[in-house]
Design a protein around this motif. Structure first.
Motif, PDB file in Angstrom:
ATOM      1  N   UNK A 305       0.830  -1.192   0.000  1.00  0.00           N
ATOM      2  CA  UNK A 305       0.000   0.000   0.000  1.00  0.00           C
ATOM      3  C   UNK A 305       0.870   1.249   0.000  1.00  0.00           C
ATOM      4  N   UNK A 307       0.619   4.472   1.095  1.00  0.00           N
ATOM      5  CA  UNK A 307       0.935   5.350   2.222  1.00  0.00           C
ATOM      6  C   UNK A 307       2.090   4.779   3.040  1.00  0.00           C
ATOM      7  N   UNK A 308       2.074   3.465   3.201  1.00  0.00           N
ATOM      8  CA  UNK A 308       3.148   2.816   3.953  1.00  0.00           C
ATOM      9  C   UNK A 308       4.488   3.043   3.240  1.00  0.00           C
ATOM     10  N   UNK A 311       5.601   6.668   3.884  1.00  0.00           N
ATOM     11  CA  UNK A 311       6.092   6.902   5.247  1.00  0.00           C
ATOM     12  C   UNK A 311       7.530   6.412   5.389  1.00  0.00           C
ATOM     13  N   UNK A 348      -3.498   0.776  -5.089  1.00  0.00           N
ATOM     14  CA  UNK A 348      -3.178   1.314  -3.762  1.00  0.00           C
ATOM     15  C   UNK A 348      -1.677   1.448  -3.561  1.00  0.00           C
ATOM     16  N   UNK A 381       5.227  -8.127   5.182  1.00  0.00           N
ATOM     17  CA  UNK A 381       4.043  -8.019   6.042  1.00  0.00           C
ATOM     18  C   UNK A 381       2.759  -8.368   5.291  1.00  0.00           C
ATOM     19  N   UNK A 383      -0.267 -10.097   3.303  1.00  0.00           N
ATOM     20  CA  UNK A 383      -0.879 -11.427   3.197  1.00  0.00           C
ATOM     21  C   UNK A 383      -0.845 -11.985   1.767  1.00  0.00           C
TER      22      UNK A 383
ATOM     23  N   UNK B  12       4.475   1.286  13.498  1.00  0.00           N
ATOM     24  CA  UNK B  12       4.572   1.115  12.050  1.00  0.00           C
ATOM     25  C   UNK B  12       6.011   0.809  11.640  1.00  0.00           C
ATOM     26  N   UNK B  36      -8.275  -0.607   0.353  1.00  0.00           N
ATOM     27  CA  UNK B  36      -6.833  -0.674   0.535  1.00  0.00           C
ATOM     28  C   UNK B  36      -6.390  -1.093   1.915  1.00  0.00           C
ATOM     29  N   UNK B  37      -7.248  -1.816   2.634  1.00  0.00           N
ATOM     30  CA  UNK B  37      -6.878  -2.304   3.959  1.00  0.00           C
ATOM     31  C   UNK B  37      -7.334  -3.744   4.076  1.00  0.00           C
ATOM     32  N   UNK B  59      -0.552  -7.770   6.979  1.00  0.00           N
ATOM     33  CA  UNK B  59      -1.430  -6.657   6.638  1.00  0.00           C
ATOM     34  C   UNK B  59      -1.048  -6.033   5.312  1.00  0.00           C
ATOM     35  N   UNK B  60      -2.078  -5.817   4.478  1.00  0.00           N
ATOM     36  CA  UNK B  60      -1.946  -5.012   3.270  1.00  0.00           C
ATOM     37  C   UNK B  60      -2.620  -3.706   3.632  1.00  0.00           C
ATOM     38  N   UNK B  61      -1.847  -2.671   3.872  1.00  0.00           N
ATOM     39  CA  UNK B  61      -2.503  -1.438   4.273  1.00  0.00           C
ATOM     40  C   UNK B  61      -1.538  -0.343   4.638  1.00  0.00           C
ATOM     41  N   UNK B  62      -2.124   0.750   5.082  1.00  0.00           N
ATOM     42  CA  UNK B  62      -1.358   1.973   5.319  1.00  0.00           C
ATOM     43  C   UNK B  62      -0.662   1.919   6.674  1.00  0.00           C
ATOM     44  N   UNK B  63      -0.034   3.014   7.037  1.00  0.00           N
ATOM     45  CA  UNK B  63       0.718   3.091   8.289  1.00  0.00           C
ATOM     46  C   UNK B  63      -0.117   2.729   9.491  1.00  0.00           C
ATOM     47  N   UNK B  64      -1.323   3.293   9.588  1.00  0.00           N
ATOM     48  CA  UNK B  64      -2.110   3.043  10.796  1.00  0.00           C
ATOM     49  C   UNK B  64      -2.718   1.637  10.781  1.00  0.00           C
ATOM     50  N   UNK B  66      -1.119  -1.033   9.694  1.00  0.00           N
ATOM     51  CA  UNK B  66      -0.026  -1.881  10.172  1.00  0.00           C
ATOM     52  C   UNK B  66       0.176  -1.670  11.677  1.00  0.00           C
ATOM     53  N   UNK B 103      -8.882   7.386  10.298  1.00  0.00           N
ATOM     54  CA  UNK B 103      -8.157   6.124  10.416  1.00  0.00           C
ATOM     55  C   UNK B 103      -8.705   5.215  11.504  1.00  0.00           C
TER      56      UNK B 103
END
Lengths: 403, 297
Positions: A305, A307-308, A311, A348, A381, A383, B12, B36-37, B59-64, B66, B103
């Motif tokens: 994703x 945003x990750x 960051x 994403x 990380x 899945x 994170x 996207x989460x 997790x497939x997702x953003x900073x928060x 994770x 979030x």
């Protein structure tokens, strides 16, 4: 200059030091109102005239009076579209594209509530328009066509000159949101059929809060803001003289550096793109790689994703942007990525790197080294990822409960 | 970009318990790819005492997303599954020192993954009624789906009604246009037209019927109830004076001078009004000073 590597120049740019220097006196000794008769105002008025000329040159416009100063690209877009509707009350249709900037899209959606008809041209997987669809929609019911010159996310270019020509043959006003294209591509408006064009100062090393609407002489126009006689009554409100002078200087510098965009900036972009694609598996360039802005590259990293990614890049001092839902707080990934039918697991993870002439090849090499470990760290990380590749049959193996 | 707490960033950048647990006997997959989460939680549960021995996330997702997954696994490790089921999404957010309103759904996803995993362990089928819409009210984190359903169920007709039932629009008021649009859309389902000049429906509230002393004590207790919310943001509130329907409070700590202070006061007012069952007005300390100096009673 601040430290860090800034690759988010489609979002905004650094104000060029020469531009800052040029505008500073207009906050102090040159404070006069350009409309005033006395020497305080008169001097400022002369400098605005010079700035108008500088912008005229960059756009290749026929007359300097075709330049109207506004507060931003969004104001220019709104002025253009609303003017066309107001000036031609019998025409209630708009043609635009599904991948426009919100400055145009949100306005169009709002106008639909007032029963205007909006046609959103679709794009293919590379972000290209279907010209046959466009031609079939042009009619005497259309008030205005508004199409971006270059897409802010993918950098993909639309054939604006051809589309403007077709629009003129059909007797329809043609507007283009060119905020991403001005200063990066040579333009010669006096030779083509574009009726109105929006540009934004902060995308080409001028400050925020200044924009231009180019309005071809003779095109019927109705102002958005009425009041004083500024901008020949076409945009009332006391001129933002410091920023206008700054924009003039920035346009002059963009003109001088045009060759640099095509060669050096493009070389940095291409090096970054090749470097990343070579080092990272399961990623691809979005948009139309053969027909795009020289400074933009948008790469979708699958199974992670955006945003990750941002960051982690930011932690290393690298600035970029993403089309993921999370970076904007919306529930869907970017409408541009969705329009190109990029799957969710990649949309994403799309990251846009956008350059300016202030970047260096040394920075590019640093980013090429930084990206692969970040992608690997996040895939560990994910899945959807197993060891060295995506899990087989990923949709069956991982199908979350409310997809 | 988001204003993530130090703890969110820490979780994170250094996530705990990342990866799948080996020989897991419970798996919960939740999330939404379009948003996207998505999260897979795997647990190793001791069959004798039903204690969660190990927990791992992918997790497939953003900073928060994770960070929330990481926090969840830390919270539930060592818990019995009965205790783990009591963990709320607010507990996850609190563990991370708060999440931005946009979030909060990441913490919801964590709780749901846990419920799904435990259902999987018990051989049950976990059904989720979760539906999430676009965030409309940013002050109180209320989404479109909740507003729509509340309008439908209660036949609401005005923005004020919507604020009274859901809190949406009760803060900075910038989402009022959005709420009007939702009202227009839902009302159109029944052939009705939204009228911006309509008057909000009466909310039937029990009259308090308390003595003065009981009422003061009740106000004090109600303020104590919301104090933890403020303290979480390093602020606090102090009751200064009760004068009929006017209740004066002093915002202290981080709340004093915070640009959200008005919103916070609004939240306190709503809580007190609901708890007392009467209309009251919560005013800041400055208003008390004004009242005293002007000699007004």
């Amino acid at each position: 200059m601040t430290t860090g590597i800034y690759l988010d120049n489609n979002a905004t740019t650094m104000v060029a030091p020469e531009v800052v220097e040029e505008m500073l006196p207009f906050f102090s000794e040159q404070f006069g109102n350009p409309s005033s008769l006395h020497q305080f105002g008169n001097k400022v008025g002369r400098r605005l005239k010079k700035a108008r000329k500088q912008i005229q040159v960059l756009l290749g416009a026929e007359h300097d009076s075709e330049i109207i100063f506004t507060s931003c690209g969004t104001e220019s877009d709104s002025t253009a579209i609303l003017s066309a509707l107001k000036a031609q009350p019998d025409r209630r249709t708009i043609i635009t594209t599904i991948v426009e900037h919100p400055a145009v899209l949100s306005l169009c959606e709002y106008l639909e509530k007032d029963d205007y008809i909006v046609h959103y041209l679709k794009v293919d997987k590379k972000g290209r328009l279907d010209m046959q669809e466009y031609i079939s929609l042009l009619s005497d019911e259309v008030a205005i066509v508004s199409i971006m010159w270059a897409n802010n996310e993918s950098g993909t270019l639309f054939p604006i000159e051809e589309m403007a020509e077709l629009s003129r043959s059909a007797g329809v006003i043609f507007h283009t949101d060119a905020v991403q294209a001005v200063g990066k591509l040579p333009m010669n408006l006096k030779e083509n059929s574009v009726d109105m064009l929006s540009l934004s100062g902060h995308k080409l090393h001028a400050p925020k809060g200044i924009g231009v609407l180019y309005l071809r002489r003779g095109v019927r126009f109705r102002p958005l803001l009425r009041g004083g006689h500024q901008e020949r009554g076409r945009r009332a409100g006391t001129e933002n003289s410091a920023s206008i002078v700054a924009l003039g200087k920035a346009c002059e510098m963009a003109q001088e550096n045009m060759w640099h965009e095509k060669s050096e900036v493009k070389a940095m972009r291409d090096r970054l793109e090749h470097g990343i694609i070579e080092a990272v598996s399961h990623c691809f360039v979005t948009g139309d790689p053969n027909n795009r802005l020289p400074n933009t590259c948008n790469i979708a990293f699958e199974y992670i994703e955006g945003e990750a990614i941002l960051l982690l890049l930011n932690k290393l001092g690298i600035a970029a942007s993403s089309g993921s839902a999370c970076t904007s707080g919306s529930l869907e990934p970017s409408h541009v990525m969705r329009a190109m039918d990029i799957p969710f697991t990649a949309a994403h993870g799309s990251v846009r790197f956008s350059f300016s002439r202030y970047n260096t090849m040394e920075e590019v090499e640093k980013v090429i080294r930084a990206v692969p470990p970040i992608v690997a760290q996040l895939r560990k990380l994910s899945p959807y990822w197993d060891g060295n590749g995506p899990v087989e049959d990923s949709e069956k193996v991982f199908s979350p409960n409310y997809a | 970009m988001w204003d993530y707490s130090e703890t969110v960033q820490e979780h994170f950048f250094n996530p705990r318990n990342a990866g799948a647990v080996e020989n897991a006997n419970a798996t919960g997959d939740v999330g939404s790819l379009s948003c996207g989460d998505a999260l897979r939680l795997t647990l190793k549960i001791d069959k004798k005492n039903e204690v969660i021995i190990r927990a791992g996330f992918q997790t497939f997702g953003c900073g928060s997303a994770i960070a929330s997954s990481s926090a969840l696994t830390e919270i539930i490790k060592g818990m019995t599954i009965d205790n783990a089921l009591k963990v709320s999404n607010q507990d996850i957010a609190d563990y991370l020192d708060g999440l931005p309103p946009e979030k909060m759904h990441c913490s919801v996803m964590g709780r749901e993954a846990l419920h799904a995993a435990i259902a999987n362990y018990r051989g049950e089928v976990w059904q989720d009624d979760h539906e999430e819409g676009a965030l409309v009210c940013k002050c109180f984190a209320i989404d479109e789906v909740l507003i729509e359903e509340t309008i439908r169920e209660n036949a609401l007709k005005t923005v004020e009604d919507v604020s009274n039932f859901t809190k949406a629009g009760g803060g900075c008021s910038s989402c009022h246009e959005g709420i009007e649009n939702i009202l227009a859309r839902v009302m159109a389902e029944n052939g009705e037209k939204f009228d911006p000049n309509a008057v909000a429906g009466e909310i039937v509230k029990p009259t308090s019927g308390l003595t003065n002393i009981q009422r003061m004590k009740r106000i004090d207790a109600l303020i104590d109830e919301i104090r933890p919310n403020l303290q979480r943001d390093h602020g606090d509130v102090e009751l200064l004076e009760v004068d009929g329907k006017n209740i004066y409070v002093k915002m202290t700590g981080a709340c004093s001078g915070c640009h959200m202070a008005t919103t916070t006061l609004g939240g306190i007012q709503q809580h007190l009004a609901e708890g007392l069952g009467e209309f009251i007005q919560v005013l800041p300390a400055e208003a008390l000073v004004q009242r005293t100096s002007s000699g007004a009673q």
